[in-house]
Scaffold this motif. Structure first.
Motif, PDB file in Angstrom:
ATOM      1  N   CYS A 230       0.858  -1.226   0.029  1.00  0.00           N
ATOM      2  CA  CYS A 230      -0.032   0.064  -0.099  1.00  0.00           C
ATOM      3  C   CYS A 230       0.907   1.213   0.021  1.00  0.00           C
ATOM      4  CB  CYS A 230      -1.016  -0.095   1.209  1.00  0.00           C
ATOM      5  SG  CYS A 230      -0.206   0.391   2.751  1.00  0.00           S
ATOM      6  N   ARG A 231       2.137   1.091   0.490  1.00  0.00           N
ATOM      7  CA  ARG A 231       3.172   2.239   0.267  1.00  0.00           C
ATOM      8  C   ARG A 231       3.137   3.166   1.564  1.00  0.00           C
ATOM      9  NH1 ARG A 231       6.549   0.333  -3.256  1.00  0.00           N
ATOM     10  NH2 ARG A 231       7.379   2.436  -3.607  1.00  0.00           N
ATOM     11  N   TYR A 232       1.956   3.524   1.868  1.00  0.00           N
ATOM     12  CA  TYR A 232       1.877   4.628   2.776  1.00  0.00           C
ATOM     13  C   TYR A 232       2.363   4.495   4.274  1.00  0.00           C
ATOM     14  CZ  TYR A 232      -2.438   3.420   4.821  1.00  0.00           C
ATOM     15  OH  TYR A 232      -3.751   2.807   5.297  1.00  0.00           O
ATOM     16  N   ALA A 233       2.089   3.348   4.754  1.00  0.00           N
ATOM     17  CA  ALA A 233       2.080   2.750   6.212  1.00  0.00           C
ATOM     18  C   ALA A 233       2.032   1.271   6.468  1.00  0.00           C
ATOM     19  CB  ALA A 233       1.290   3.606   7.087  1.00  0.00           C
ATOM     20  N   TYR A 234       2.307   1.005   7.738  1.00  0.00           N
ATOM     21  CA  TYR A 234       1.772  -0.404   8.173  1.00  0.00           C
ATOM     22  C   TYR A 234       0.439  -0.063   8.877  1.00  0.00           C
ATOM     23  CZ  TYR A 234       1.225  -4.870  10.442  1.00  0.00           C
ATOM     24  OH  TYR A 234       0.694  -6.113  11.291  1.00  0.00           O
ATOM     25  N   ASP A 235      -0.838  -0.431   8.628  1.00  0.00           N
ATOM     26  CA  ASP A 235      -1.893   0.109   9.083  1.00  0.00           C
ATOM     27  C   ASP A 235      -3.223  -1.030   9.312  1.00  0.00           C
ATOM     28  OD1 ASP A 235      -3.716   2.011  10.025  1.00  0.00           O
ATOM     29  OD2 ASP A 235      -4.182   2.914   7.920  1.00  0.00           O
ATOM     30  N   LEU A 267       1.960   7.316  11.578  1.00  0.00           N
ATOM     31  CA  LEU A 267       1.646   5.772  11.631  1.00  0.00           C
ATOM     32  C   LEU A 267       2.814   5.064  11.683  1.00  0.00           C
ATOM     33  CD1 LEU A 267      -1.181   5.956   8.726  1.00  0.00           C
ATOM     34  CD2 LEU A 267      -1.665   6.011  11.208  1.00  0.00           C
ATOM     35  N   TYR A 268       2.444   3.882  11.985  1.00  0.00           N
ATOM     36  CA  TYR A 268       3.550   2.858  11.942  1.00  0.00           C
ATOM     37  C   TYR A 268       4.141   2.453  10.615  1.00  0.00           C
ATOM     38  CZ  TYR A 268       2.362   2.281  16.940  1.00  0.00           C
ATOM     39  OH  TYR A 268       2.179   2.545  18.284  1.00  0.00           O
ATOM     40  N   GLU A 269       5.606   2.066  10.560  1.00  0.00           N
ATOM     41  CA  GLU A 269       6.167   1.761   9.325  1.00  0.00           C
ATOM     42  C   GLU A 269       5.979   0.060   9.022  1.00  0.00           C
ATOM     43  OE1 GLU A 269       9.762   3.326   8.749  1.00  0.00           O
ATOM     44  OE2 GLU A 269       9.222   5.620   9.106  1.00  0.00           O
ATOM     45  N   ASP A 270       6.011  -0.767  10.213  1.00  0.00           N
ATOM     46  CA  ASP A 270       6.024  -1.812   9.983  1.00  0.00           C
ATOM     47  C   ASP A 270       5.394  -2.414  11.379  1.00  0.00           C
ATOM     48  OD1 ASP A 270       8.208  -2.248  11.988  1.00  0.00           O
ATOM     49  OD2 ASP A 270       9.814  -2.076  10.565  1.00  0.00           O
ATOM     50  N   TRP A 271       5.166  -3.984  11.031  1.00  0.00           N
ATOM     51  CA  TRP A 271       4.528  -4.664  12.180  1.00  0.00           C
ATOM     52  C   TRP A 271       5.371  -4.640  13.468  1.00  0.00           C
ATOM     53  CZ3 TRP A 271       7.313  -9.154  13.749  1.00  0.00           C
ATOM     54  CH2 TRP A 271       8.303  -9.514  12.726  1.00  0.00           C
ATOM     55  N   THR A 272       6.656  -4.530  13.415  1.00  0.00           N
ATOM     56  CA  THR A 272       7.428  -4.666  14.609  1.00  0.00           C
ATOM     57  C   THR A 272       7.270  -3.570  15.364  1.00  0.00           C
ATOM     58  OG1 THR A 272       9.247  -3.724  13.484  1.00  0.00           O
ATOM     59  CG2 THR A 272       9.225  -6.107  13.401  1.00  0.00           C
ATOM     60  N   ASP A 273       6.944  -2.507  14.842  1.00  0.00           N
ATOM     61  CA  ASP A 273       6.424  -1.351  15.735  1.00  0.00           C
ATOM     62  C   ASP A 273       5.107  -1.615  16.345  1.00  0.00           C
ATOM     63  OD1 ASP A 273       9.075  -0.042  15.613  1.00  0.00           O
ATOM     64  OD2 ASP A 273       8.711   0.823  13.645  1.00  0.00           O
ATOM     65  N   PHE A 275       3.201  -3.911  16.881  1.00  0.00           N
ATOM     66  CA  PHE A 275       2.835  -5.210  17.759  1.00  0.00           C
ATOM     67  C   PHE A 275       4.036  -5.070  18.827  1.00  0.00           C
ATOM     68  CE2 PHE A 275      -0.479  -5.891  14.434  1.00  0.00           C
ATOM     69  CZ  PHE A 275      -1.496  -5.736  15.204  1.00  0.00           C
ATOM     70  N   GLU A 276       4.985  -4.285  19.004  1.00  0.00           N
ATOM     71  CA  GLU A 276       6.104  -4.634  19.943  1.00  0.00           C
ATOM     72  C   GLU A 276       5.477  -5.150  21.304  1.00  0.00           C
ATOM     73  OE1 GLU A 276      10.424  -2.820  21.452  1.00  0.00           O
ATOM     74  OE2 GLU A 276       8.830  -1.636  20.415  1.00  0.00           O
ATOM     75  N   GLU A 277       4.739  -4.115  21.823  1.00  0.00           N
ATOM     76  CA  GLU A 277       4.201  -4.445  23.332  1.00  0.00           C
ATOM     77  C   GLU A 277       3.322  -5.661  23.365  1.00  0.00           C
ATOM     78  OE1 GLU A 277       3.981  -4.118  27.346  1.00  0.00           O
ATOM     79  OE2 GLU A 277       5.482  -3.231  25.862  1.00  0.00           O
ATOM     80  N   ALA A 278       2.617  -5.954  22.303  1.00  0.00           N
ATOM     81  CA  ALA A 278       1.885  -7.233  22.336  1.00  0.00           C
ATOM     82  C   ALA A 278       2.589  -8.502  22.340  1.00  0.00           C
ATOM     83  CB  ALA A 278       1.096  -7.212  21.113  1.00  0.00           C
ATOM     84  N   TYR A 279       3.792  -8.353  21.531  1.00  0.00           N
ATOM     85  CA  TYR A 279       4.876  -9.441  21.517  1.00  0.00           C
ATOM     86  C   TYR A 279       5.507  -9.698  23.055  1.00  0.00           C
ATOM     87  CZ  TYR A 279       4.962 -10.454  16.616  1.00  0.00           C
ATOM     88  OH  TYR A 279       4.853 -10.972  15.527  1.00  0.00           O
TER      89      TYR A 279
END
Length: 335
Positions: A230-235, A267-273, A275-279
């Motif tokens: 989608c280019r713009y963000a991890y959403d 917004l976030y750039e990827d999943w690691t940011d 969901f970091e706290e969820a992990y």
């Protein structure tokens, strides 16, 4: 047990972040051993984190120096190493999906049931995300009436060149398949996957966006947009439409930026940011439960149902038809 001695199989990116969070931020466990089929890389990781290296992941699972196992290999090897841990009688955390096919997931369930106790947790980390838990609490409060429809989006800015059309369902939307079943407390009755107009940012093996439509057993209609590249963000979006109101995931709680004559909500750039706290919460909960001799999180049954639904979704995508999802009888072992 004061501290679990953990062996990790699969030293890729997610494996290394689990080592770092367990050894550096969490309590009650320490990664003391690791294994990887790429032995040169695995040895380098072992040296970096002060772990014993095993060339054979099954030998790691059987080792007397390991109390519990984490499996973070590529999907095709999950079954092999999860079964090794179960046969060794050790608690095991396996990243999603539990295995690529429902048949493999069923073999894991059968091995666990044969052993007589639950040992496995599947890594569906969204169940530990604060926003999803707030959403579930609101949906089940009764304040808004019964859920009728759910609208979701899984948007990813970019993916590696090997990412292909099936992976949109089997590796990305598997998260929505699990979390929406958990959120609504219902299994699925049917699924359909259709293609939207293809973005020019798709590679030659990928058609994106895709839309997955699910219907639960009570008739709740769900649509999930998988917009890869989608280019713009991890959403990540989720909106639940109920009889008396609508509740949805909040936007990220990031600092509002006022700069260069503009006001921006990042917004976030990827999943690691995102969901970091969820992990962190997920792995800490697994450590605590394993030390106390129980399994609290998503089970082998949850992993199996996820793959039954994903397989039906893939069939729908390939045939461009609506596919009925076979009703599954939950074994008493997992009640």
């Amino acid at each position: 047990m004061d501290e679990l001695r953990i062996g990790l199989i699969g030293t890729g990116a997610i494996g290394r972040t689990h080592i770092e969070r367990i050894n550096g931020r969490l309590r009650g466990g320490r990664v003391v051993a690791c294994s990887d089929v790429n032995t040169a890389f695995g040895r380098e990781v072992a040296g970096r984190y002060g772990c014993e290296f095993f060339e054979d992941g099954e030998a790691l699972a059987a080792s007397d120096g390991v109390d519990a196992v984490i499996v973070t290999t590529v999907d095709e090897y999950h079954e092999k190493y999860v079964l090794a841990a179960i046969h060794a009688g050790k608690y095991v955390f396996c990243e999603k999906p539990l295995a690529p096919k429902p048949e493999a997931c069923r073999r894991i369930m059968e091995a666990e049931m044969a052993g007589g106790r639950k040992l496995l947790q599947v890594g569906f980390m969204r169940r530990y995300d604060a926003a999803y838990n707030q959403l579930k609490k609101a949906v089940h409060s009764g304040k808004y009436g019964l859920p009728l429809m759910v609208h979701c989006a899984h948007r990813v800015p970019s993916v590696p060149d090997y990412y292909d059309t099936p992976m949109a369902v089997e590796n990305s939307l598997i998260h929505e398949i699990d979390i929406l079943r958990w959120l609504l407390g219902e299994d699925y009755a049917e699924v359909q996957v259709v293609f939207a107009k293809k973005t020019r940012y798709s590679n030659e093996h990928l058609h994106s966006p895709q839309i997955m439509r699910l219907k639960t057993e009570s008739g709740i209609q769900i649509d999930v947009e998988a917009f890869i590249c989608c280019r713009y963000a991890y959403d990540i979006k989720c909106e639940v439409c109920c009889e008396d109101g609508i509740v949805s995931l909040p936007d990220p709680s990031l600092v509002v930026e006022r700069h260069a004559a503009s006001c921006a909500h990042p917004l976030y750039e990827d999943w690691t940011d995102r969901f970091e706290e969820a992990y962190n919460v997920e792995i800490q909960a697994w450590l605590d439960a394993s030390r106390e001799g129980r399994v609290d999180g998503p089970t082998a049954w949850d992993g199996y149902l996820g793959q039954v639904t994903a397989q039906a979704a893939s069939q729908s995508r390939d045939t461009q038809t609506t596919v009925t999802i076979p009703r599954q009888e939950k074994p008493a072992f997992y009640l």
